[in-house]
Motif scaffolding. Structure first.
Motif, PDB file in Angstrom:
ATOM      1  N   THR A   7     -13.897  20.633  -0.471  1.00 46.29           N
ATOM      2  CA  THR A   7     -15.457  21.055  -0.011  1.00 46.29           C
ATOM      3  C   THR A   7     -16.315  19.812   0.075  1.00 46.29           C
ATOM      4  O   THR A   7     -17.392  19.982   0.665  1.00 46.29           O
ATOM      5  CB  THR A   7     -15.995  22.226  -0.933  1.00 46.29           C
ATOM      6  N   GLU A   8     -15.711  18.640  -0.465  1.00 53.88           N
ATOM      7  CA  GLU A   8     -16.519  17.456  -0.199  1.00 53.88           C
ATOM      8  C   GLU A   8     -15.557  16.761   0.405  1.00 53.88           C
ATOM      9  O   GLU A   8     -14.283  16.507   0.279  1.00 53.88           O
ATOM     10  CB  GLU A   8     -17.048  16.932  -1.724  1.00 53.88           C
ATOM     11  N   PRO A   9     -16.021  15.574   1.357  1.00 49.81           N
ATOM     12  CA  PRO A   9     -15.190  14.592   1.802  1.00 49.81           C
ATOM     13  C   PRO A   9     -14.452  13.568   0.867  1.00 49.81           C
ATOM     14  O   PRO A   9     -15.404  13.618  -0.349  1.00 49.81           O
ATOM     15  CB  PRO A   9     -15.991  13.765   2.865  1.00 49.81           C
ATOM     16  N   VAL A  10     -13.412  13.141   0.784  1.00 56.65           N
ATOM     17  CA  VAL A  10     -12.779  12.211  -0.039  1.00 56.65           C
ATOM     18  C   VAL A  10     -13.101  10.719   0.513  1.00 56.65           C
ATOM     19  O   VAL A  10     -12.747  10.536   1.633  1.00 56.65           O
ATOM     20  CB  VAL A  10     -11.138  12.455  -0.150  1.00 56.65           C
ATOM     21  N   THR A  11     -13.955   9.806  -0.282  1.00 55.06           N
ATOM     22  CA  THR A  11     -14.381   8.841   0.129  1.00 55.06           C
ATOM     23  C   THR A  11     -13.881   7.525  -0.761  1.00 55.06           C
ATOM     24  O   THR A  11     -13.734   7.694  -1.798  1.00 55.06           O
ATOM     25  CB  THR A  11     -15.929   8.972   0.304  1.00 55.06           C
ATOM     26  N   VAL A  12     -13.866   6.419  -0.014  1.00 55.77           N
ATOM     27  CA  VAL A  12     -13.763   4.877  -0.905  1.00 55.77           C
ATOM     28  C   VAL A  12     -14.984   4.281  -0.338  1.00 55.77           C
ATOM     29  O   VAL A  12     -15.618   4.409   0.752  1.00 55.77           O
ATOM     30  CB  VAL A  12     -12.382   4.556  -0.501  1.00 55.77           C
ATOM     31  N   THR A  13     -14.901   2.981  -0.974  1.00 57.69           N
ATOM     32  CA  THR A  13     -15.958   2.072  -0.479  1.00 57.69           C
ATOM     33  C   THR A  13     -14.940   0.921   0.013  1.00 57.69           C
ATOM     34  O   THR A  13     -13.920   0.794  -0.276  1.00 57.69           O
ATOM     35  CB  THR A  13     -17.026   1.443  -1.674  1.00 57.69           C
ATOM     36  N   HIS A  20      -5.822   2.420  -3.910  1.00 58.79           N
ATOM     37  CA  HIS A  20      -6.664   3.387  -4.549  1.00 58.79           C
ATOM     38  C   HIS A  20      -6.908   4.458  -3.441  1.00 58.79           C
ATOM     39  O   HIS A  20      -6.861   5.662  -3.779  1.00 58.79           O
ATOM     40  CB  HIS A  20      -8.195   2.894  -4.927  1.00 58.79           C
ATOM     41  N   ALA A  21      -7.038   4.174  -2.128  1.00 58.83           N
ATOM     42  CA  ALA A  21      -7.108   5.004  -0.894  1.00 58.83           C
ATOM     43  C   ALA A  21      -5.631   5.759  -1.026  1.00 58.83           C
ATOM     44  O   ALA A  21      -5.699   6.933  -0.728  1.00 58.83           O
ATOM     45  CB  ALA A  21      -7.356   4.135   0.359  1.00 58.83           C
ATOM     46  N   ALA A  22      -4.578   5.226  -1.073  1.00 55.82           N
ATOM     47  CA  ALA A  22      -3.252   5.904  -0.936  1.00 55.82           C
ATOM     48  C   ALA A  22      -3.020   6.689  -2.165  1.00 55.82           C
ATOM     49  O   ALA A  22      -2.904   7.943  -2.044  1.00 55.82           O
ATOM     50  CB  ALA A  22      -2.125   4.845  -1.199  1.00 55.82           C
ATOM     51  N   GLN A  27      -3.060  12.409  -4.106  1.00 52.38           N
ATOM     52  CA  GLN A  27      -3.685  13.526  -5.148  1.00 52.38           C
ATOM     53  C   GLN A  27      -4.400  14.525  -4.444  1.00 52.38           C
ATOM     54  O   GLN A  27      -4.124  15.527  -4.989  1.00 52.38           O
ATOM     55  CB  GLN A  27      -4.660  12.719  -5.876  1.00 52.38           C
ATOM     56  N   TYR A  28      -4.843  14.280  -3.398  1.00 45.64           N
ATOM     57  CA  TYR A  28      -5.633  15.523  -2.465  1.00 45.64           C
ATOM     58  C   TYR A  28      -4.634  16.000  -1.379  1.00 45.64           C
ATOM     59  O   TYR A  28      -5.268  16.965  -0.729  1.00 45.64           O
ATOM     60  CB  TYR A  28      -6.868  15.253  -1.889  1.00 45.64           C
ATOM     61  N   HIS A  29      -3.487  15.626  -1.222  1.00 51.04           N
ATOM     62  CA  HIS A  29      -2.734  15.925  -0.028  1.00 51.04           C
ATOM     63  C   HIS A  29      -3.436  16.081   1.274  1.00 51.04           C
ATOM     64  O   HIS A  29      -3.481  16.825   2.092  1.00 51.04           O
ATOM     65  CB  HIS A  29      -2.358  17.402  -0.416  1.00 51.04           C
ATOM     66  N   ILE A  30      -3.774  14.605   1.516  1.00 50.27           N
ATOM     67  CA  ILE A  30      -4.628  14.320   3.002  1.00 50.27           C
ATOM     68  C   ILE A  30      -4.199  13.220   3.432  1.00 50.27           C
ATOM     69  O   ILE A  30      -3.324  12.435   2.869  1.00 50.27           O
ATOM     70  CB  ILE A  30      -6.344  14.415   2.634  1.00 50.27           C
ATOM     71  N   HIS A  31      -4.587  13.142   4.877  1.00 50.53           N
ATOM     72  CA  HIS A  31      -3.871  11.887   5.438  1.00 50.53           C
ATOM     73  C   HIS A  31      -4.926  11.013   5.653  1.00 50.53           C
ATOM     74  O   HIS A  31      -4.790   9.725   6.621  1.00 50.53           O
ATOM     75  CB  HIS A  31      -3.479  12.501   6.680  1.00 50.53           C
ATOM     76  N   ARG A  32      -6.082  10.905   5.431  1.00 46.38           N
ATOM     77  CA  ARG A  32      -7.195   9.830   5.709  1.00 46.38           C
ATOM     78  C   ARG A  32      -8.239  10.259   4.770  1.00 46.38           C
ATOM     79  O   ARG A  32      -8.254  11.269   4.100  1.00 46.38           O
ATOM     80  CB  ARG A  32      -7.744   9.823   7.112  1.00 46.38           C
ATOM     81  N   VAL A  33      -9.042   8.833   4.397  1.00 43.92           N
ATOM     82  CA  VAL A  33     -10.192   9.048   3.369  1.00 43.92           C
ATOM     83  C   VAL A  33     -11.129   8.019   4.367  1.00 43.92           C
ATOM     84  O   VAL A  33     -10.773   7.401   5.135  1.00 43.92           O
ATOM     85  CB  VAL A  33      -9.835   8.232   2.156  1.00 43.92           C
ATOM     86  N   TRP A  34     -12.445   8.582   4.203  1.00 44.84           N
ATOM     87  CA  TRP A  34     -13.505   7.801   4.803  1.00 44.84           C
ATOM     88  C   TRP A  34     -14.178   6.709   3.895  1.00 44.84           C
ATOM     89  O   TRP A  34     -14.407   6.871   2.761  1.00 44.84           O
ATOM     90  CB  TRP A  34     -14.493   9.143   5.109  1.00 44.84           C
ATOM     91  N   GLY A  44     -16.190   4.032   8.724  1.00 49.09           N
ATOM     92  CA  GLY A  44     -15.018   4.211   9.199  1.00 49.09           C
ATOM     93  C   GLY A  44     -13.979   4.860   8.470  1.00 49.09           C
ATOM     94  O   GLY A  44     -14.595   5.741   7.285  1.00 49.09           O
ATOM     95  N   CYS A  45     -12.583   4.938   8.558  1.00 48.99           N
ATOM     96  CA  CYS A  45     -11.638   5.620   7.921  1.00 48.99           C
ATOM     97  C   CYS A  45     -10.472   4.830   7.646  1.00 48.99           C
ATOM     98  O   CYS A  45     -10.327   3.922   8.492  1.00 48.99           O
ATOM     99  CB  CYS A  45     -11.636   7.162   8.427  1.00 48.99           C
ATOM    100  N   VAL A  46      -9.735   5.210   6.843  1.00 51.21           N
ATOM    101  CA  VAL A  46      -8.514   4.589   6.633  1.00 51.21           C
ATOM    102  C   VAL A  46      -7.478   5.668   6.445  1.00 51.21           C
ATOM    103  O   VAL A  46      -7.640   6.761   5.799  1.00 51.21           O
ATOM    104  CB  VAL A  46      -8.220   3.980   5.164  1.00 51.21           C
TER     105      VAL A  46
END
Length: 64
Positions: A7-13, A20-22, A27-34, A44-46
């Motif tokens: 329900t919340e975007p997964v983000t990094v700085t 950490h992004a990987a 952990q969240y079974h996703i293909h990109r982080v913002w 942007g996104c990775v």
């Protein structure tokens, strides 16, 4: 996380590592982080593909 939606975007700085992004992607079974700064100001996104390219480049392998 099976059967659940985020329900919340997964983000990094920009100061976070690719590791950490990987980790978050796995952990969240996703293909990109913002990438965000100053709260939720998007920069942007990775993607998983971006990380694979970085590892490949750092490994010194020649491109085909």
């Amino acid at each position: 996380m099976t059967g659940k939606y985020l329900t919340e975007p997964v983000t990094v700085t920009s100061s976070d590592t690719l590791f950490h992004a990987a980790f978050l992607m796995v952990q969240y079974h996703i293909h990109r982080v913002w990438i965000v700064e100053d709260g939720f100001s998007g920069k942007g996104c990775v993607s998983f593909t971006d990380i694979i390219k970085a590892v490949y480049t750092l490994s010194g392998s020649e491109s085909t």
